[in-house]
Each structure stands twice: as C-alpha cells, then as structure tokens.
Design a protein around this motif. Structure first.
Motif, mmCIF file in Angstrom:
data_model
loop_
_atom_site.group_PDB
_atom_site.id
_atom_site.type_symbol
_atom_site.label_atom_id
_atom_site.label_comp_id
_atom_site.label_asym_id
_atom_site.label_seq_id
_atom_site.Cartn_x
_atom_site.Cartn_y
_atom_site.Cartn_z
ATOM 1 N N ARG A 1 -11.181 -36.142 -20.683
ATOM 2 C CA ARG A 1 -10.680 -35.069 -19.822
ATOM 3 C C ARG A 1 -11.049 -35.367 -18.377
ATOM 4 N NH1 ARG A 1 -13.312 -30.081 -20.768
ATOM 5 N NH2 ARG A 1 -11.675 -29.193 -19.487
ATOM 6 N N ASN A 2 -10.238 -34.861 -17.471
ATOM 7 C CA ASN A 2 -10.548 -34.920 -16.040
ATOM 8 C C ASN A 2 -10.738 -33.493 -15.557
ATOM 9 O OD1 ASN A 2 -10.804 -35.272 -13.322
ATOM 10 N ND2 ASN A 2 -8.788 -36.166 -12.999
ATOM 11 N N ILE A 3 -11.982 -33.133 -15.240
ATOM 12 C CA ILE A 3 -12.253 -31.761 -14.794
ATOM 13 C C ILE A 3 -12.242 -31.640 -13.266
ATOM 14 C CG2 ILE A 3 -13.453 -31.091 -16.903
ATOM 15 C CD1 ILE A 3 -16.117 -31.485 -15.487
ATOM 16 N N ILE B 1 -7.731 -46.127 -16.178
ATOM 17 C CA ILE B 1 -8.971 -45.701 -16.820
ATOM 18 C C ILE B 1 -9.144 -46.563 -18.067
ATOM 19 C CG2 ILE B 1 -10.148 -43.799 -17.993
ATOM 20 C CD1 ILE B 1 -8.397 -41.912 -16.199
ATOM 21 N N THR B 2 -10.342 -47.102 -18.244
ATOM 22 C CA THR B 2 -10.620 -47.955 -19.392
ATOM 23 C C THR B 2 -11.587 -47.231 -20.330
ATOM 24 O OG1 THR B 2 -10.361 -49.915 -18.010
ATOM 25 C CG2 THR B 2 -11.467 -50.224 -20.125
ATOM 26 N N GLY C 1 -3.620 -42.939 -15.527
ATOM 27 C CA GLY C 1 -4.690 -42.035 -15.118
ATOM 28 C C GLY C 1 -4.595 -40.697 -15.826
ATOM 29 N N ILE C 2 -5.325 -39.706 -15.301
ATOM 30 C CA ILE C 2 -5.320 -38.354 -15.884
ATOM 31 C C ILE C 2 -5.325 -37.348 -14.743
ATOM 32 C CG2 ILE C 2 -6.551 -36.710 -17.374
ATOM 33 C CD1 ILE C 2 -7.875 -39.088 -18.766
ATOM 34 N N PRO C 3 -4.396 -36.369 -14.758
ATOM 35 C CA PRO C 3 -4.391 -35.347 -13.700
ATOM 36 C C PRO C 3 -5.576 -34.392 -13.857
ATOM 37 C CG PRO C 3 -2.755 -34.812 -15.378
ATOM 38 C CD PRO C 3 -3.332 -36.163 -15.744
ATOM 39 N N VAL C 4 -5.814 -33.587 -12.849
ATOM 40 C CA VAL C 4 -6.868 -32.566 -12.925
ATOM 41 C C VAL C 4 -6.554 -31.633 -14.093
ATOM 42 C CG1 VAL C 4 -7.957 -30.624 -11.746
ATOM 43 C CG2 VAL C 4 -7.330 -32.658 -10.460
ATOM 44 N N PRO D 1 -11.893 -46.968 -11.528
ATOM 45 C CA PRO D 1 -12.200 -47.341 -10.149
ATOM 46 C C PRO D 1 -12.348 -46.118 -9.234
ATOM 47 C CG PRO D 1 -9.910 -47.859 -10.661
ATOM 48 C CD PRO D 1 -10.550 -47.398 -11.935
ATOM 49 N N THR D 2 -11.930 -44.951 -9.720
ATOM 50 C CA THR D 2 -12.053 -43.724 -8.937
ATOM 51 C C THR D 2 -13.510 -43.272 -8.911
ATOM 52 O OG1 THR D 2 -9.824 -43.053 -9.577
ATOM 53 C CG2 THR D 2 -11.283 -41.310 -8.760
#
Length: 170
Positions: A32-34, A43-44, A77-80, A109-110
């Motif tokens: 999850r991306n919080i 994302i790995t 990637g993953i959105p918020v 890398p973020t």
C-alpha cells in the motif's frame, strides 16, 4: 517547479491456509501507499524463500524467479491510498522445518517517509506429509516369501534324494 515524490509504502505478508509437506502453500503480499504523494515506481518487491520452500507459481505479471528469490516489479508505481495484492504459491519440500518464517521487502527509488514499512514477515507451521496409503502389498510379500521357501525346500529335498540314489547305486 516540480515537487519530488514522497511516499510511505507499507508491505504486509500473510500465510494463507494449511502448509503441509508435499503440498503447496499460499502467501498474499499487499503493498500500500499511504502517501503523501504517489510513488511513480518502479517498485520492487523481493521475497527470499526460506529453506524447504520453492517457487511453484504466481498469477501476477512482472514476476521473476532466481533460485529461491522471487521478485515482482511494479513499473506503474502505486497512487496515494492505492494498493497492489500479489499472490505466491510455494512447494513445501520434505526438508522444510516444522515452522517457516518468510520475509518480503519492498524497494523504490522514491524517497520514503517515516511511516513506511518496507519489510514484512509471515510465519507458518508446517504439518508433516500425509501417511502413505495402504497398498495391499503386505500379503504379496508373504506369498513371495512362502514361494521362495518352498522353492529352496524343494531344491534341498531333490538334492538329498539324488545323493541317496547315488549312494545306493555304488
């Protein structure tokens, strides 16, 4: 002016169902991306399987396997407030200990903020293999042994008779 991406990826790994020697086990991995911003990727997600477990399959795209290391790449990637669920099926070998601990990690890398949880583990108790089914072969072994004993006894009796006959002719 562009604001750099900042995210808090949170990974959670769960062992699902029964883990038994000789069968397959199932893991679910949720990333999850919080926030506070989207993680544009890639994302790995890396899962190093413990001793006794081997990769069986995964229905997900972007999966690679190198020995006991399973890697997914989430290029988009993953959105918020978004999440990605990955599924991993493993074979449970005869050398698997009674309890396994499987660890998954996430890398991006973020830049990650303090709320990020980039490692998760899932423990599972491993049941022994099912006992072998009775095949009915036990009586066959007894019959084979009896036949062998009869054959040897018959041969000994014939040899004894032959010697008696040879002794009376002399």
């Amino acid at each position: 002016m562009s604001v750099p991406a900042l995210s808090a990826l949170v990974v959670k790994k769960t062992a699902l169902g029964l883990f038994q020697v000789g069968k397959e086990g199932k893991y679910e991995i949720v990333v999850r991306n919080i926030g506070p911003t989207a993680d544009p990727g890639p994302i790995t997600v890396t899962d190093a399987l413990p001793e006794g477990l081997t990769f069986a399959s995964s229905p997900d795209t972007g999966v690679r396997v190198d020995g006991r290391v399973v890697t997914w790449t989430l290029d988009e990637g993953i959105p918020v407030d978004g999440e990605v669920t990955l599924t991993l099926f493993v074979r449970i070998g005869a050398t698997t200990p009674p309890t396994v601990m499987n660890i998954v990690s996430v890398d991006s890398p973020t830049e990650q903020v303090d709320d990020a949880e980039l490692v998760s583990d899932a423990g599972a108790d491993v049941a022994p293999a099912d006992p072998l089914a009775a095949t009915g072969a036990e009586p066959a072994w007894l019959l084979a042994l009896a036949a062998l004993l009869m054959l040897v006894s018959g041969g000994l009796l014939l040899e004894r008779r032959r010697r008696r006959t040879a002794g009376t002719e002399a």
